[in-house]
Design a protein around this motif. Structure first.
Motif, PDB file in Angstrom:
ATOM      1  N   THR A   7       0.856  -1.066   0.118  1.00  0.00           N
ATOM      2  CA  THR A   7      -0.082  -0.101   0.141  1.00  0.00           C
ATOM      3  C   THR A   7       0.867   1.270   0.033  1.00  0.00           C
ATOM      4  O   THR A   7       2.120   1.224   0.140  1.00  0.00           O
ATOM      5  CB  THR A   7      -0.723   0.095   1.180  1.00  0.00           C
ATOM      6  OG1 THR A   7      -0.232   0.187   2.458  1.00  0.00           O
ATOM      7  CG2 THR A   7      -1.611  -1.206   1.282  1.00  0.00           C
ATOM      8  N   LYS A   8       0.174   2.358  -0.425  1.00  0.00           N
ATOM      9  CA  LYS A   8       1.160   3.750  -0.258  1.00  0.00           C
ATOM     10  C   LYS A   8       1.800   3.948   1.159  1.00  0.00           C
ATOM     11  O   LYS A   8       2.834   4.346   1.163  1.00  0.00           O
ATOM     12  CB  LYS A   8       0.117   4.630  -0.689  1.00  0.00           C
ATOM     13  CG  LYS A   8       0.958   5.934  -0.800  1.00  0.00           C
ATOM     14  CD  LYS A   8      -0.010   7.273  -0.890  1.00  0.00           C
ATOM     15  CE  LYS A   8      -0.601   7.671  -2.042  1.00  0.00           C
ATOM     16  NZ  LYS A   8      -1.372   8.727  -2.340  1.00  0.00           N
ATOM     17  N   LYS A   9       0.894   3.679   1.935  1.00  0.00           N
ATOM     18  CA  LYS A   9       1.388   3.761   3.342  1.00  0.00           C
ATOM     19  C   LYS A   9       2.697   2.943   3.833  1.00  0.00           C
ATOM     20  O   LYS A   9       3.627   3.414   4.385  1.00  0.00           O
ATOM     21  CB  LYS A   9       0.257   3.491   4.565  1.00  0.00           C
ATOM     22  CG  LYS A   9       0.784   3.782   5.941  1.00  0.00           C
ATOM     23  CD  LYS A   9      -0.520   3.762   6.769  1.00  0.00           C
ATOM     24  CE  LYS A   9      -0.218   3.763   8.348  1.00  0.00           C
ATOM     25  NZ  LYS A   9      -1.258   3.525   9.500  1.00  0.00           N
ATOM     26  N   GLU A  10       2.680   1.718   3.374  1.00  0.00           N
ATOM     27  CA  GLU A  10       3.650   0.857   3.606  1.00  0.00           C
ATOM     28  C   GLU A  10       4.845   1.313   2.900  1.00  0.00           C
ATOM     29  O   GLU A  10       5.985   1.241   3.174  1.00  0.00           O
ATOM     30  CB  GLU A  10       3.337  -0.799   3.098  1.00  0.00           C
ATOM     31  CG  GLU A  10       2.208  -1.246   4.177  1.00  0.00           C
ATOM     32  CD  GLU A  10       1.627  -2.446   3.643  1.00  0.00           C
ATOM     33  OE1 GLU A  10       1.263  -3.300   4.444  1.00  0.00           O
ATOM     34  OE2 GLU A  10       1.595  -2.634   2.135  1.00  0.00           O
ATOM     35  N   HIS A  12       5.599   4.376   1.857  1.00  0.00           N
ATOM     36  CA  HIS A  12       6.061   5.603   2.722  1.00  0.00           C
ATOM     37  C   HIS A  12       6.848   5.012   3.698  1.00  0.00           C
ATOM     38  O   HIS A  12       7.929   5.727   3.877  1.00  0.00           O
ATOM     39  CB  HIS A  12       4.962   6.456   3.123  1.00  0.00           C
ATOM     40  CG  HIS A  12       4.398   7.264   1.817  1.00  0.00           C
ATOM     41  ND1 HIS A  12       3.347   8.145   2.063  1.00  0.00           N
ATOM     42  CD2 HIS A  12       4.460   7.292   0.552  1.00  0.00           C
ATOM     43  CE1 HIS A  12       3.153   8.674   1.027  1.00  0.00           C
ATOM     44  NE2 HIS A  12       3.621   8.135  -0.083  1.00  0.00           N
ATOM     45  N   ALA A  13       6.515   3.930   4.418  1.00  0.00           N
ATOM     46  CA  ALA A  13       7.063   3.719   5.747  1.00  0.00           C
ATOM     47  C   ALA A  13       8.751   3.034   5.299  1.00  0.00           C
ATOM     48  O   ALA A  13       9.543   3.492   5.905  1.00  0.00           O
ATOM     49  CB  ALA A  13       6.418   2.730   6.387  1.00  0.00           C
ATOM     50  N   ASP A  44       5.752   9.520  -4.453  1.00  0.00           N
ATOM     51  CA  ASP A  44       5.666   9.184  -3.044  1.00  0.00           C
ATOM     52  C   ASP A  44       6.775  10.335  -2.391  1.00  0.00           C
ATOM     53  O   ASP A  44       6.179  10.773  -1.529  1.00  0.00           O
ATOM     54  CB  ASP A  44       6.414   7.710  -2.715  1.00  0.00           C
ATOM     55  CG  ASP A  44       5.397   6.809  -3.074  1.00  0.00           C
ATOM     56  OD1 ASP A  44       4.040   6.970  -3.185  1.00  0.00           O
ATOM     57  OD2 ASP A  44       5.920   5.650  -3.181  1.00  0.00           O
ATOM     58  N   SER A  73       2.646   7.525  13.948  1.00  0.00           N
ATOM     59  CA  SER A  73       2.416   5.817  13.188  1.00  0.00           C
ATOM     60  C   SER A  73       3.753   5.477  12.662  1.00  0.00           C
ATOM     61  O   SER A  73       4.441   4.511  12.511  1.00  0.00           O
ATOM     62  CB  SER A  73       1.416   5.978  12.445  1.00  0.00           C
ATOM     63  OG  SER A  73       1.502   6.937  11.689  1.00  0.00           O
ATOM     64  N   GLU A  74       4.630   6.828  11.746  1.00  0.00           N
ATOM     65  CA  GLU A  74       5.873   6.715  11.296  1.00  0.00           C
ATOM     66  C   GLU A  74       6.925   6.563  12.042  1.00  0.00           C
ATOM     67  O   GLU A  74       7.726   5.672  11.950  1.00  0.00           O
ATOM     68  CB  GLU A  74       6.074   7.953  10.395  1.00  0.00           C
ATOM     69  CG  GLU A  74       4.889   8.303   9.352  1.00  0.00           C
ATOM     70  CD  GLU A  74       5.333   7.274   8.073  1.00  0.00           C
ATOM     71  OE1 GLU A  74       5.846   6.478   8.092  1.00  0.00           O
ATOM     72  OE2 GLU A  74       4.542   7.365   7.027  1.00  0.00           O
TER      73      GLU A  74
END
Length: 260
Positions: A7-10, A12-13, A44, A73-74
């Motif tokens: 996912t985009k969030k993953e 980004h992390a 990204d 969360s990051e």
């Protein structure tokens, strides 16, 4: 490795983790590492740059100065083992039956998580919803959650109502985090958070600062207090000589829980 289904969030992390590890990194290298097209990485990086988490460069990115903090969360995705060691170490300093103030942050959350596994009959006063949730899972704990204006980036409440609430109570120990730690003392990027930390320190018999080694030698926007206001520093790595000397001169005890 093929991580195109992330996912985009993953993504980004992963990008943040790679940039922090290397200090600077190229788009082409990130694309190969994560297994997606360069154009995806470029988009990204634009989003992460707009959020203040990185500095974009031609063809890549570098870490951002301490002018902004990643969302909680990051932060929780980085230095996971180090925070776990600090959490266990700091929890060991808390005695049964004590009143403990804990401010919001990814490292203080680890302290609360470790405390929640112990039968200590504690009273926890916190401005963090995450800390309140994990501490509240322990039936021997009484948890007081501060009122205030919710900051989603920090997962905490801040503001005048929060500070006023904290000042109503007395505590045995305040456990706080920081964005930076220098010989001048701990500092924080968010003024509202710094104000809550100061209030907690002023209402407690002693203060424990929990910080990962990446905070050493860094100064954020607002100074929280001097080292002489901190009884104990719990960290994961030995600081440089100047910082250790400053802590010793201030009467601050340093607890280093290093890895194997």
């Amino acid at each position: 490795m093929d991580q195109g289904r992330l996912t985009k969030k993953e993504r980004h992390a992963l990008i943040l983790s790679e940039v922090r590890r290397s200090a600077s990194i190229r788009i082409s290298k990130l694309a190969r590492r994560i297994g997606v097209a360069g154009e995806t990485i470029r988009r990204d990086l634009i989003e992460l740059g707009d959020a203040g988490l990185i500095n974009r460069t031609y063809g890549g990115a570098t870490i951002s100065l301490v002018t902004s903090e990643p969302v909680i969360s990051e932060r929780g995705l980085t230095l996971v083992e180090e925070r776990a060691r600090i959490g266990r170490g700091a929890a060991g300093l808390v005695q049964k039956g004590q009143i403990v103030m804990i401010d919001g942050g990814s490292t203080t959350y680890e302290v609360a998580r470790n405390l929640s596994q112990l039968k200590r009959d504690l009273t926890i006063i916190t401005n963090s919803t995450g800390v309140a949730s994990v501490a509240g899972a322990n039936p021997t704990f009484r948890v007081l959650l501060c009122p205030g204006t919710y900051d989603s980036r920090e997962g905490s409440v801040l503001g005048e109502d929060t500070v006023e609430f904290v000042r109503r109570y007395n505590a045995d120990v305040a456990i706080i985090g920081a964005s930076g730690l220098s010989a001048d003392g701990p500092s924080d990027m968010i003024s509202g958070a710094a104000a809550v930390k100061r209030a907690m320190i002023s209402r407690s018999l002693s203060a424990v600062l929990v910080v990962t080694h990446d905070k050493f030698g860094r100064s954020s926007l607002e100074r929280i207090c001097g080292l002489d206001d901190i009884a104990d520093i719990v960290t994961d790595s030995e600081p440089k000589a100047d910082l250790r000397t400053a802590a010793e001169q201030a009467g601050t005890e340093l607890h280093v829980f290093a890895g194997d």
